[in-house]
Design a protein around this motif. Structure first.
Motif, PDB file in Angstrom:
ATOM      1  N   LYS A   1       0.956   2.711  -3.366  1.00  0.00           N
ATOM      2  CA  LYS A   1      -0.340   2.921  -4.013  1.00  0.00           C
ATOM      3  C   LYS A   1      -0.542   4.344  -4.515  1.00  0.00           C
ATOM      4  CE  LYS A   1      -3.909   2.553  -1.363  1.00  0.00           C
ATOM      5  NZ  LYS A   1      -4.933   1.949  -0.459  1.00  0.00           N
ATOM      6  N   ASN A   2      -0.166   5.324  -3.691  1.00  0.00           N
ATOM      7  CA  ASN A   2      -0.459   6.714  -4.050  1.00  0.00           C
ATOM      8  C   ASN A   2       0.735   7.452  -4.662  1.00  0.00           C
ATOM      9  OD1 ASN A   2      -3.118   6.521  -3.074  1.00  0.00           O
ATOM     10  ND2 ASN A   2      -2.405   6.880  -0.971  1.00  0.00           N
TER      11      ASN A   2
ATOM     12  N   LYS B   1       8.661   8.113   0.682  1.00  0.00           N
ATOM     13  CA  LYS B   1       8.131   6.777   0.403  1.00  0.00           C
ATOM     14  C   LYS B   1       8.951   6.090  -0.688  1.00  0.00           C
ATOM     15  CE  LYS B   1       3.359   8.138   1.503  1.00  0.00           C
ATOM     16  NZ  LYS B   1       2.015   8.418   0.926  1.00  0.00           N
TER      17      LYS B   1
ATOM     18  N   SER C   1       3.313   8.641  -7.642  1.00  0.00           N
ATOM     19  CA  SER C   1       3.102   9.018  -9.042  1.00  0.00           C
ATOM     20  C   SER C   1       3.431   7.834  -9.945  1.00  0.00           C
ATOM     21  CB  SER C   1       3.987  10.212  -9.414  1.00  0.00           C
ATOM     22  OG  SER C   1       5.355   9.837  -9.336  1.00  0.00           O
TER      23      SER C   1
ATOM     24  N   ASP D   1       0.808  -1.219   0.000  1.00  0.00           N
ATOM     25  CA  ASP D   1       0.000   0.000   0.000  1.00  0.00           C
ATOM     26  C   ASP D   1       0.842   1.270   0.000  1.00  0.00           C
ATOM     27  OD1 ASP D   1      -2.290  -1.470  -0.050  1.00  0.00           O
ATOM     28  OD2 ASP D   1      -2.661  -1.376   2.111  1.00  0.00           O
TER      29      ASP D   1
ATOM     30  N   LYS E   1       6.348   4.797  -9.514  1.00  0.00           N
ATOM     31  CA  LYS E   1       5.965   3.384  -9.473  1.00  0.00           C
ATOM     32  C   LYS E   1       6.728   2.591 -10.534  1.00  0.00           C
ATOM     33  CE  LYS E   1       1.184   3.911  -7.818  1.00  0.00           C
ATOM     34  NZ  LYS E   1      -0.239   3.783  -8.220  1.00  0.00           N
TER      35      LYS E   1
ATOM     36  N   THR F   1       2.701   0.031   6.225  1.00  0.00           N
ATOM     37  CA  THR F   1       1.326   0.510   6.356  1.00  0.00           C
ATOM     38  C   THR F   1       0.504  -0.338   7.321  1.00  0.00           C
ATOM     39  OG1 THR F   1       0.805  -0.723   4.338  1.00  0.00           O
ATOM     40  CG2 THR F   1       1.198   1.652   4.121  1.00  0.00           C
TER      41      THR F   1
ATOM     42  N   GLU G   1       6.037  11.953  -0.679  1.00  0.00           N
ATOM     43  CA  GLU G   1       6.179  11.020  -1.799  1.00  0.00           C
ATOM     44  C   GLU G   1       7.639  10.631  -2.003  1.00  0.00           C
ATOM     45  OE1 GLU G   1       4.087  10.398  -5.971  1.00  0.00           O
ATOM     46  OE2 GLU G   1       5.289  12.250  -5.978  1.00  0.00           O
TER      47      GLU G   1
ATOM     48  N   ASP H   1       1.185   6.725   6.031  1.00  0.00           N
ATOM     49  CA  ASP H   1       0.908   7.180   4.671  1.00  0.00           C
ATOM     50  C   ASP H   1       0.750   8.693   4.615  1.00  0.00           C
ATOM     51  OD1 ASP H   1       0.527   6.238   1.968  1.00  0.00           O
ATOM     52  OD2 ASP H   1      -1.535   6.973   2.137  1.00  0.00           O
ATOM     53  N   GLU H   2       0.192   9.257   5.686  1.00  0.00           N
ATOM     54  CA  GLU H   2       0.019  10.710   5.733  1.00  0.00           C
ATOM     55  C   GLU H   2       1.292  11.431   6.166  1.00  0.00           C
ATOM     56  OE1 GLU H   2      -2.054   8.592   7.381  1.00  0.00           O
ATOM     57  OE2 GLU H   2      -3.723   8.643   5.953  1.00  0.00           O
TER      58      GLU H   2
END
Length: 467
Positions: free
Chosen positions: A9-10, A71, A12, A6, A16, A56, A68, A63-64
């Motif tokens: 997941k968010n 991560k 860009s 996860d 990824k 996660t 980016e 996650d918050e």
């Protein structure tokens, strides 16, 4: 069990894609992390992805909290953090190379990213951060790492936080997927490594409840209970190191709660207690286990009653002497850390005296006079290996030429005693030595050449006298 990544997941689409490309390139390399330390548990891509999944699932609000870029860099660091375990063929014959790999692999993982960042398509500024995070997953004092460094234009990376996250998430990969049973059996790993494989199989799960991480383990014996306690203590120690860093960055993991379910261990302890005491009242028995969870004690007793292993009589509780119950109890203790206690127990001594004559007649076809029985029982109650030999139906010998069953039985008992003589030299009491010499004299004329089997006994006697 499906792995859910996860944290990616968010990100860009471009990030990824870069992670997937790096992962494809790194897989063949980290597939070799056990090429030198072949007995070790897995440090391959499945481990790296399991560690990534922990972020996660084990850290509140991560996650918050992470940007980016953080991560992205944490995921790449996770993919390569154990690559330093891979040994190079030109050094494989060097003395202690295997130990060096293990002890320094976090630094070697950092060196790898420096050397091969351009092959992997990683920018230099990314590589410098990834190097620090990967090296920081163990040994390195986290406070020696930069709390934060500028990264690109107007951004920063919290290197200390990312290294702390990797260090703790790495410790959380404790489930049996980390140590596949088939790998252990096929490789026939050494005894020390086998314990690590078995420890992973005890863990039921790891899950975040609010701000508490809960870990559950079902331990089947006292040896693995000790190892699980040790492993969980290591996890808690790492947590104490990392917790201030997490809390400073609004990742509020407050505590780790470990639940070790030890019903099986308590069951074994109750049986050993009864074996050594011979008979005991229920209240007194329960009082013996005050340090244990009462639920475990009650459940263990309930099962032992239901299966008939514990019987009640007018005097109190005793272990059953039914053959199938005896075999079950014997197989638990012989070969365990408690084998000598069981071998010398009242229960075993009484059982042997009750069945010995009939047993040797039916299994070995021989008859002993009273004094001869006592000599052999004396050996059996001081040598766990002799118990294993005596009750193993595969060791029931046939007559071979002029060697009758009595002689092969005697040799088996003496050989077993010789094996245990170096392991338990304190058991070579004068009484045991007299019994072994009496047996030796009985077979001496028939089979002198085979008496070399017991050559270890005099050596152990000398060792015992020197203690």
């Amino acid at each position: 069990m499906e792995i859910k990544l996860d944290l990616r997941k968010n990100l860009s689409a471009s990030k990824k894609i870069r992670i997937e490309e790096i992962q494809k390139q790194i897989v063949p390399v980290i597939a070799r992390t056990t090429n030198i330390n072949i007995d070790f548990t897995e440090h391959d891509i499945s481990h790296a992805l399991s560690v990534e999944e922990m972020y996660t699932n084990c850290f509140p609000n991560i996650d918050e909290v992470l940007t980016e870029d953080e991560k992205y860099l944490l995921i790449i660091s996770t993919l390569i953090h154990d690559v330093g375990m891979v040994g190079q063929s030109k050094y494989k014959l060097e003395e202690n190379y295997d130990k060096e790999l293990r002890e320094s692999h976090n630094y070697r993982s950092g060196d790898f990213i420096k050397q091969y960042s351009h092959v992997l398509g990683i920018m230099d500024r990314d590589a410098r951060v990834i190097e620090k995070i990967a090296q920081g997953h163990r040994l390195v004092n986290l406070n020696s790492l930069p709390e934060s460094e500028p990264f690109g234009i107007g951004n920063s990376i919290r290197i200390r936080l990312l290294a702390g996250l990797l260090r703790l998430a790495d410790e959380f990969d404790i489930l049996e997927e980390r140590a596949p049973y088939l790998v252990k059996e096929f490789l026939n790993v050494n005894t020390e490594s086998a314990v690590h494989f078995d420890v992973h199989r005890t863990f039921q799960g790891i899950e975040l409840h609010g701000n508490t991480l809960k870990i559950v383990s079902y331990v089947p014996n006292s040896e693995l209970e000790d190892e699980v306690i040790k492993l969980c203590a290591g996890i808690c120690k790492k947590f104490d190191e990392v917790k201030p860093i997490l809390n400073e960055n609004d990742i509020n993991l407050i505590s780790i709660e470990v639940n070790i379910v030890a019903t099986e261990v308590v069951k074994h302890e109750i049986m050993l207690c009864l074996a050594c005491k011979g008979i005991i009242e229920e209240d007194e028995l329960i009082n013996e286990f005050k340090i244990r969870k009462m639920d475990d004690v009650i459940e263990a007793l309930r099962e032992l009653y239901a299966t008939g292993i514990i019987e009640k009589n007018a005097m109190g509780l005793v272990l059953s002497e039914k053959l199938r119950h005896f075999k079950y109890i014997k197989d638990i203790f012989i070969g365990s850390r408690h084998e000598l206690e069981f071998t010398k127990s009242i229960y075993l001594n009484t059982y042997l005296k009750n069945i010995f004559e009939d047993y040797v007649k039916s299994k070995f076809g021989v008859f002993y006079e009273k004094g001869q029985c006592e000599d052999r029982i004396n050996i059996l109650t001081h040598s766990p290996t002799s118990i294993k030999y005596f009750f193993d139906s595969n060791n029931t010998p046939y007559e071979i030429g002029s060697v009758d069953r009595r002689t092969t039985l005697e040799l088996g008992l003496l050989h077993a005693l010789a094996i245990d003589a170096l392991k338990y030299p304190e058991e070579l009491t004068e009484e045991v030595l007299l019994s072994s010499k009496a047996i030796e004299e009985e077979v001496n004329n028939k089979l002198y050449s085979f008496l070399k089997l017991i050559s270890a006994i005099p050596q152990a006697e000398k060792k015992n006298n020197s203690l």
